[in-house]
Design a protein around this motif. Structure first.
Motif, PDB file in Angstrom:
ATOM      1  N   MET A   1     -12.134 -16.041  13.240  1.00 20.63           N
ATOM      2  CA  MET A   1     -11.936 -14.685  13.573  1.00 20.63           C
ATOM      3  C   MET A   1     -12.873 -13.677  12.828  1.00 20.63           C
ATOM      4  N   THR A   2     -13.612 -12.997  13.452  1.00 20.39           N
ATOM      5  CA  THR A   2     -14.728 -12.096  12.907  1.00 20.39           C
ATOM      6  C   THR A   2     -14.399 -10.736  13.642  1.00 20.39           C
ATOM      7  N   ARG A   3     -14.265  -9.722  12.496  1.00 20.63           N
ATOM      8  CA  ARG A   3     -13.962  -8.362  13.040  1.00 20.63           C
ATOM      9  C   ARG A   3     -15.477  -7.812  13.326  1.00 20.63           C
ATOM     10  N   LYS A   4     -15.574  -6.971  14.335  1.00 17.69           N
ATOM     11  CA  LYS A   4     -16.796  -6.405  14.810  1.00 17.69           C
ATOM     12  C   LYS A   4     -16.687  -4.603  14.615  1.00 17.69           C
ATOM     13  N   GLY A   5     -17.694  -4.323  14.175  1.00 17.47           N
ATOM     14  CA  GLY A   5     -17.769  -2.892  13.873  1.00 17.47           C
ATOM     15  C   GLY A   5     -16.917  -2.359  12.487  1.00 17.47           C
ATOM     16  N   ASP A   6     -17.078  -0.905  12.521  1.00 19.28           N
ATOM     17  CA  ASP A   6     -16.560  -0.496  11.298  1.00 19.28           C
ATOM     18  C   ASP A   6     -15.183   0.401  11.540  1.00 19.28           C
ATOM     19  N   PHE A   7     -13.885  -0.282  11.339  1.00 10.45           N
ATOM     20  CA  PHE A   7     -12.667   0.620  11.589  1.00 10.45           C
ATOM     21  C   PHE A   7     -11.762   0.771  10.411  1.00 10.45           C
ATOM     22  N   VAL A   8     -10.942   1.647  10.426  1.00 13.53           N
ATOM     23  CA  VAL A   8      -9.873   1.786   9.379  1.00 13.53           C
ATOM     24  C   VAL A   8      -8.573   1.834  10.195  1.00 13.53           C
ATOM     25  N   LEU A   9      -7.549   1.091   9.596  1.00  9.12           N
ATOM     26  CA  LEU A   9      -6.276   1.351  10.205  1.00  9.12           C
ATOM     27  C   LEU A   9      -5.398   2.122   9.452  1.00  9.12           C
ATOM     28  N   ARG A  10      -4.731   3.032  10.008  1.00 12.06           N
ATOM     29  CA  ARG A  10      -3.910   3.915   9.379  1.00 12.06           C
ATOM     30  C   ARG A  10      -2.565   4.126   9.995  1.00 12.06           C
ATOM     31  N   GLN A  11      -1.435   4.501   9.167  1.00 18.58           N
ATOM     32  CA  GLN A  11      -0.084   4.479   9.764  1.00 18.58           C
ATOM     33  C   GLN A  11       0.190   6.038   9.572  1.00 18.58           C
ATOM     34  N   ILE A  12       0.474   6.704  10.647  1.00 18.00           N
ATOM     35  CA  ILE A  12       0.867   8.062  10.761  1.00 18.00           C
ATOM     36  C   ILE A  12       2.420   8.004  11.255  1.00 18.00           C
ATOM     37  N   ALA A  13       3.325   8.531  10.613  1.00 18.34           N
ATOM     38  CA  ALA A  13       4.600   8.561  10.866  1.00 18.34           C
ATOM     39  C   ALA A  13       5.163   6.913  11.394  1.00 18.34           C
ATOM     40  N   ASP A  14       5.342   7.127  12.469  1.00 14.24           N
ATOM     41  CA  ASP A  14       5.878   5.649  13.145  1.00 14.24           C
ATOM     42  C   ASP A  14       4.976   4.890  13.871  1.00 14.24           C
ATOM     43  N   GLU A  15       3.606   5.528  13.805  1.00 18.96           N
ATOM     44  CA  GLU A  15       2.522   4.887  14.949  1.00 18.96           C
ATOM     45  C   GLU A  15       1.456   4.418  13.986  1.00 18.96           C
ATOM     46  N   TYR A  16       0.465   3.555  14.307  1.00 19.55           N
ATOM     47  CA  TYR A  16      -0.692   3.017  13.833  1.00 19.55           C
ATOM     48  C   TYR A  16      -1.786   3.408  14.762  1.00 19.55           C
ATOM     49  N   VAL A  17      -2.785   3.801  14.005  1.00 21.76           N
ATOM     50  CA  VAL A  17      -4.073   4.078  14.689  1.00 21.76           C
ATOM     51  C   VAL A  17      -5.205   3.275  14.058  1.00 21.76           C
ATOM     52  N   LEU A  18      -6.091   2.777  14.981  1.00 26.74           N
ATOM     53  CA  LEU A  18      -7.422   2.184  14.394  1.00 26.74           C
ATOM     54  C   LEU A  18      -8.346   3.200  14.850  1.00 26.74           C
TER      55      LEU A  18
ATOM     56  N   ASN B   1     -16.221   6.291  20.710  1.00 23.73           N
ATOM     57  CA  ASN B   1     -15.776   7.545  20.613  1.00 23.73           C
ATOM     58  C   ASN B   1     -14.441   7.744  20.960  1.00 23.73           C
ATOM     59  N   GLN B   2     -13.259   6.889  20.472  1.00 19.99           N
ATOM     60  CA  GLN B   2     -12.063   7.104  20.673  1.00 19.99           C
ATOM     61  C   GLN B   2     -11.403   6.472  19.526  1.00 19.99           C
ATOM     62  N   VAL B   3     -10.022   6.857  19.417  1.00 17.74           N
ATOM     63  CA  VAL B   3      -9.029   6.113  18.502  1.00 17.74           C
ATOM     64  C   VAL B   3      -8.032   5.419  19.134  1.00 17.74           C
ATOM     65  N   LEU B   4      -7.720   4.172  18.634  1.00 17.97           N
ATOM     66  CA  LEU B   4      -6.731   3.446  19.435  1.00 17.97           C
ATOM     67  C   LEU B   4      -5.464   3.483  18.700  1.00 17.97           C
ATOM     68  N   THR B   5      -4.224   3.481  19.559  1.00 14.18           N
ATOM     69  CA  THR B   5      -3.058   3.630  19.235  1.00 14.18           C
ATOM     70  C   THR B   5      -2.445   2.098  19.127  1.00 14.18           C
ATOM     71  N   LEU B   6      -1.791   1.324  18.040  1.00 11.82           N
ATOM     72  CA  LEU B   6      -1.549   0.393  18.267  1.00 11.82           C
ATOM     73  C   LEU B   6       0.027   0.074  17.654  1.00 11.82           C
ATOM     74  N   SER B   7       0.625  -0.795  18.446  1.00 11.71           N
ATOM     75  CA  SER B   7       2.135  -0.995  18.086  1.00 11.71           C
ATOM     76  C   SER B   7       2.154  -1.882  16.611  1.00 11.71           C
ATOM     77  N   GLU B   8       3.302  -1.811  15.916  1.00 11.35           N
ATOM     78  CA  GLU B   8       3.417  -2.325  14.624  1.00 11.35           C
ATOM     79  C   GLU B   8       2.881  -3.918  14.746  1.00 11.35           C
ATOM     80  N   THR B   9       3.243  -4.453  15.774  1.00 12.84           N
ATOM     81  CA  THR B   9       2.878  -5.879  15.717  1.00 12.84           C
ATOM     82  C   THR B   9       1.247  -6.205  15.904  1.00 12.84           C
TER      83      THR B   9
END
Length: 84
Positions: free
Chosen positions: A1-18, A29-37
């Motif tokens: 499994m290989t990550r592609k590109g440069d991303f930072v994962l952050r938790q803001i309150a109870d949400e995760y954003v990539l 040109n967008q931020v992705l909202t992810l579930s905890e899983t």
């Protein structure tokens, strides 16, 4: 499994954003909202060798069976992971 590109994962309150940065931010040109899983799955892509290994880790962390293929496919569709 290989990550592609440069991303930072952050938790803001109870949400995760990539968040893309650098050249990746210019292409995506967008931020992705992810579930905890989904955030957990993304974190595992840094060193996991297979979807099966990630599913095993997810099941252990959350004490439940897991199918990670749909999340991994979504990551591939967004250009976050490369097919190998």
């Amino acid at each position: 499994m290989t990550r592609k590109g440069d991303f930072v994962l952050r938790q803001i309150a109870d949400e995760y954003v990539l968040i893309p940065y650098g050249a990746t931010a210019e292409k995506m040109n967008q931020v992705l909202t992810l579930s905890e899983t989904a955030a957990f799955i993304y974190e595992q892509t840094g060193d996991a060798v297979s979807a099966k290994e990630i599913a095993k880790r997810l099941g252990k962390a959350y004490d439940m069976p897991a199918d990670v293929n749909a999340v991994l496919e979504t990551f591939r569709n967004y250009g976050i992971l490369e097919r190998v």
